[in-house]
Motif scaffolding. Structure first.
Motif, mmCIF file in Angstrom:
data_model
loop_
_atom_site.group_PDB
_atom_site.id
_atom_site.type_symbol
_atom_site.label_atom_id
_atom_site.label_comp_id
_atom_site.label_asym_id
_atom_site.label_seq_id
_atom_site.Cartn_x
_atom_site.Cartn_y
_atom_site.Cartn_z
ATOM 1 N N PHE A 139 0.850 -1.187 0.000
ATOM 2 C CA PHE A 139 0.000 0.000 0.000
ATOM 3 C C PHE A 139 0.889 1.241 0.000
ATOM 4 O O PHE A 139 1.951 1.241 0.628
ATOM 5 C CB PHE A 139 -0.894 -0.014 1.244
ATOM 6 C CG PHE A 139 -2.133 0.812 1.132
ATOM 7 C CD1 PHE A 139 -3.220 0.365 0.400
ATOM 8 C CD2 PHE A 139 -2.229 2.040 1.773
ATOM 9 C CE1 PHE A 139 -4.380 1.128 0.300
ATOM 10 C CE2 PHE A 139 -3.379 2.808 1.680
ATOM 11 C CZ PHE A 139 -4.457 2.352 0.948
ATOM 12 N N PRO A 140 0.471 2.323 -0.696
ATOM 13 C CA PRO A 140 1.296 3.539 -0.723
ATOM 14 C C PRO A 140 1.192 4.317 0.593
ATOM 15 O O PRO A 140 0.517 5.346 0.700
ATOM 16 C CB PRO A 140 0.708 4.326 -1.902
ATOM 17 C CG PRO A 140 -0.707 3.890 -1.977
ATOM 18 C CD PRO A 140 -0.703 2.434 -1.588
ATOM 19 N N ILE A 141 1.853 3.806 1.617
ATOM 20 C CA ILE A 141 1.855 4.415 2.939
ATOM 21 C C ILE A 141 3.285 4.367 3.466
ATOM 22 O O ILE A 141 4.015 3.407 3.205
ATOM 23 C CB ILE A 141 0.887 3.663 3.891
ATOM 24 C CG1 ILE A 141 0.731 4.394 5.224
ATOM 25 C CG2 ILE A 141 1.358 2.236 4.119
ATOM 26 C CD1 ILE A 141 -0.366 3.805 6.093
ATOM 27 N N PRO A 142 3.761 5.410 4.162
ATOM 28 C CA PRO A 142 5.157 5.401 4.621
ATOM 29 C C PRO A 142 5.333 4.573 5.893
ATOM 30 O O PRO A 142 4.410 4.423 6.691
ATOM 31 C CB PRO A 142 5.420 6.883 4.905
ATOM 32 C CG PRO A 142 4.082 7.437 5.292
ATOM 33 C CD PRO A 142 3.072 6.684 4.455
ATOM 34 N N HIS A 143 6.545 4.051 6.067
ATOM 35 C CA HIS A 143 6.829 3.260 7.261
ATOM 36 C C HIS A 143 6.904 4.127 8.511
ATOM 37 O O HIS A 143 6.969 3.612 9.632
ATOM 38 C CB HIS A 143 8.149 2.496 7.092
ATOM 39 C CG HIS A 143 9.372 3.377 7.110
ATOM 40 N ND1 HIS A 143 9.836 4.033 5.986
ATOM 41 C CD2 HIS A 143 10.203 3.725 8.121
ATOM 42 C CE1 HIS A 143 10.903 4.740 6.307
ATOM 43 N NE2 HIS A 143 11.157 4.572 7.588
ATOM 44 N N THR A 144 6.888 5.456 8.315
ATOM 45 C CA THR A 144 6.905 6.378 9.451
ATOM 46 C C THR A 144 5.554 6.440 10.154
ATOM 47 O O THR A 144 5.438 7.075 11.206
ATOM 48 C CB THR A 144 7.288 7.784 8.958
ATOM 49 O OG1 THR A 144 6.467 8.124 7.820
ATOM 50 C CG2 THR A 144 8.747 7.816 8.534
#
Length: 308
Positions: A139-144
């Motif tokens: 999914f286009p989501i950051p690991h932050t």
């Protein structure tokens, strides 16, 4: 010829030895296992707890051998053994000694409806109390950001409290979706957790998503699992990922863009005035960034983040 559900499996324990009314936890490998969610959860369960096979499903009925070829052990000039794939139901006790059933193995290639009918027969035999399954997608989501999750089924309390992404869309199905679809009208408590893994970490074993999976399984079932080894692995993974971020400016820019997009989406939800979100990377851009990222990892003595 119609396949009878009972033709697809064989019982490996005396049914009288299996407690009635247990919860089922399920995770089947197949279409997607972003971040190695299912593989890590399964490995952790089998490494930490004794498992007894309750039922074994028939590979010759359900498995496409040409797409999932078994491993053969070759000794100089002959085959000494081989490891066939296994799809089975196991009896396991958690950290507190509470028993549960674990459906583990490959997603069937064939006869999904017959397989679901067989599962329903087994569940009826053991008066299963609930079903909780896990899955993950890139999914286009950051690991932050914390691991996202979408919840399906008929556990409205869990859906309202936990589900962060509630799309109305068409998605590629898996056999546990079919099981959920068939069981939900019966009133069987059913919850499917699909975890949203940063796409650029999808091919790595990402410990954070396995930890999130155990947290949600515990919340849905009351079962208790050991996660300290995964948390230690997560700390190592994050250190190495931070190092990779420092060395890969393209990855930095991509993560920064995902972070900004995520923040803008949160602001839109909080505000009655919407504004355009920045451009999300295309599939080709994602693939290029992921290729660069994996190549960078390979140069680091062939290690992946989280492995030493």
């Amino acid at each position: 010829m119609v396949t009878e559900p009972s033709d697809l499996y064989s019982l490996r324990m005396n049914p009288a030895e299996v407690p009635l009314g247990l919860p089922v936890v399920a995770g089947l490998t197949g279409f997607s296992d972003a971040g190695g969610t299912i593989s890590q959860v399964s490995s952790s369960i089998f490494a930490n707890y004794e498992a007894q096979m309750v039922a074994l499903f028939d590979n010759d009925e359900l498995l496409d051998y040409r797409s999932r070829r078994p491993i053969m052990f070759f000794e100089r000039d002959h085959i000494v053994s081989y490891e066939p794939a296994e799809l089975g139901l196991y009896l396991i006790s958690d950290e507190a000694g509470s028993p549960f059933l674990f459906l583990h193995g490959y997603e069937p290639d064939f006869k999904w409806e017959a397989f679901v009918a067989a599962i329903r027969d087994i569940f009826d035999l053991f008066a299963v109390s609930s079903v909780t399954w896990v899955h993950s997608i890139p999914f286009p989501i950051p690991h932050t950001r914390p691991i996202g999750v979408t919840v399906s089924g008929n556990r409205k309390d869990l859906i309202e409290a936990i589900s962060e992404w509630k799309p109305s869309t068409s998605v590629p199905g898996n056999v546990l979706h079919v099981l959920e679809y068939r069981l939900t009208p019966t009133g069987m408590p059913m919850a499917g957790f699909v975890f949203l893994v940063p796409h650029y970490l999808g091919d790595s074993e990402y410990p954070d998503v396995a930890i999130a999976a155990f947290q949600q399984i515990s919340g849905a079932t009351g079962l208790v699992f050991k996660t300290d080894p995964l948390r230690e692995e997560s700390a190592r993974f994050q250190r190495k990922l931070a190092q990779q971020m420092e060395e890969n400016q393209d990855l930095q820019r991509m993560v920064a863009g995902l972070e900004q997009n995520h923040q803008n989406q949160e602001d839109t939800l909080r505000s009655p005035m919407s504004r355009p979100a920045p451009k999300v990377p295309s599939a080709d851009e994602i693939a290029a960034e992921l290729e660069d990222y994996l190549a960078s990892r390979a140069r680091k003595e062939g290690e992946e983040p989280g492995n030493e």
